[in-house]
Design a protein around this motif. Structure first.
Motif, PDB file in Angstrom:
ATOM      1  N   UNK A  11       0.830  -1.199   0.000  1.00  0.00           N
ATOM      2  CA  UNK A  11       0.000   0.000   0.000  1.00  0.00           C
ATOM      3  C   UNK A  11       0.871   1.258   0.000  1.00  0.00           C
ATOM      4  N   UNK A  12       1.987   1.202   0.705  1.00  0.00           N
ATOM      5  CA  UNK A  12       2.905   2.348   0.743  1.00  0.00           C
ATOM      6  C   UNK A  12       3.467   2.632  -0.645  1.00  0.00           C
ATOM      7  N   UNK A  13       3.820   1.585  -1.366  1.00  0.00           N
ATOM      8  CA  UNK A  13       4.346   1.763  -2.723  1.00  0.00           C
ATOM      9  C   UNK A  13       3.314   2.463  -3.601  1.00  0.00           C
ATOM     10  N   UNK A  14       2.060   2.045  -3.499  1.00  0.00           N
ATOM     11  CA  UNK A  14       0.998   2.686  -4.284  1.00  0.00           C
ATOM     12  C   UNK A  14       0.866   4.163  -3.904  1.00  0.00           C
ATOM     13  N   UNK A  15       0.967   4.453  -2.617  1.00  0.00           N
ATOM     14  CA  UNK A  15       0.864   5.845  -2.158  1.00  0.00           C
ATOM     15  C   UNK A  15       2.062   6.662  -2.635  1.00  0.00           C
ATOM     16  N   UNK A  16       3.248   6.084  -2.580  1.00  0.00           N
ATOM     17  CA  UNK A  16       4.427   6.794  -3.069  1.00  0.00           C
ATOM     18  C   UNK A  16       4.342   7.026  -4.574  1.00  0.00           C
ATOM     19  N   UNK A  17       3.847   6.033  -5.309  1.00  0.00           N
ATOM     20  CA  UNK A  17       3.656   6.217  -6.758  1.00  0.00           C
ATOM     21  C   UNK A  17       2.682   7.358  -7.033  1.00  0.00           C
ATOM     22  N   UNK A  18       1.616   7.429  -6.254  1.00  0.00           N
ATOM     23  CA  UNK A  18       0.640   8.507  -6.405  1.00  0.00           C
ATOM     24  C   UNK A  18       1.309   9.863  -6.167  1.00  0.00           C
ATOM     25  N   UNK A  19       2.123   9.943  -5.122  1.00  0.00           N
ATOM     26  CA  UNK A  19       2.829  11.193  -4.814  1.00  0.00           C
ATOM     27  C   UNK A  19       3.792  11.575  -5.934  1.00  0.00           C
ATOM     28  N   UNK A  20       4.507  10.595  -6.448  1.00  0.00           N
ATOM     29  CA  UNK A  20       5.466  10.848  -7.530  1.00  0.00           C
ATOM     30  C   UNK A  20       4.748  11.410  -8.757  1.00  0.00           C
ATOM     31  N   UNK A  21       3.575  10.876  -9.055  1.00  0.00           N
ATOM     32  CA  UNK A  21       2.804  11.341 -10.218  1.00  0.00           C
ATOM     33  C   UNK A  21       2.272  12.755 -10.022  1.00  0.00           C
ATOM     34  N   UNK A  22       2.182  13.209  -8.777  1.00  0.00           N
ATOM     35  CA  UNK A  22       1.654  14.554  -8.511  1.00  0.00           C
ATOM     36  C   UNK A  22       2.597  15.645  -8.992  1.00  0.00           C
TER      37      UNK A  22
END
Length: 117
Positions: A11-22
């Motif tokens: 779940x953390x990886x998905x959240x970090x990916x979301x942040x990176x895309x921001x």
């Protein structure tokens, strides 16, 4: 970060990916956190890719502030069995932050591992 701290690495990886895309503002911290999570899941090659992206996202003239990225990179490289590269990474961290005794201890351990092979 809370997902990482509570060991919810996927779940953390998905959240970090979301942040990176921001946007660009999150590339450094997002890739670092992602690398930490990937390493915990045993995805060492992917962890190395993420920490390399974090290192590449360091603003010019600010490397000293982010010495811990090379420290983390060295740990990932140890997991990959690339001890000579791990020593190079820890040397960079020491160059950037020569007052951190943990870095010198890590270097001594890496060198002893490398020499024992």
């Amino acid at each position: 970060n809370q997902l990482y701290r509570t060991r919810q690495y996927t779940e953390a990886i998905a959240a970090f990916d979301f942040a990176i895309k921001k946007g660009q503002n999150y590339h450094l911290t997002g890739n670092y956190g992602k690398s930490l999570s990937l390493l915990r899941l045993g995805k060492n090659n992917e962890a190395l890719t993420s920490v390399s992206k974090a290192i590449n996202a360091i603003p010019k003239g600010r490397r000293e502030k982010y010495y811990y990225l090379w420290k983390h990179e060295s740990i990932v490289l140890v997991y990959l069995g690339k001890f000579d590269l791990a020593v190079r990474s820890i040397d960079m961290a020491i160059k950037l932050e020569p007052t951190d005794p943990a870095l010198k201890t890590a270097r001594a351990i890496f060198v002893s591992i490398f020499q024992s092979d």
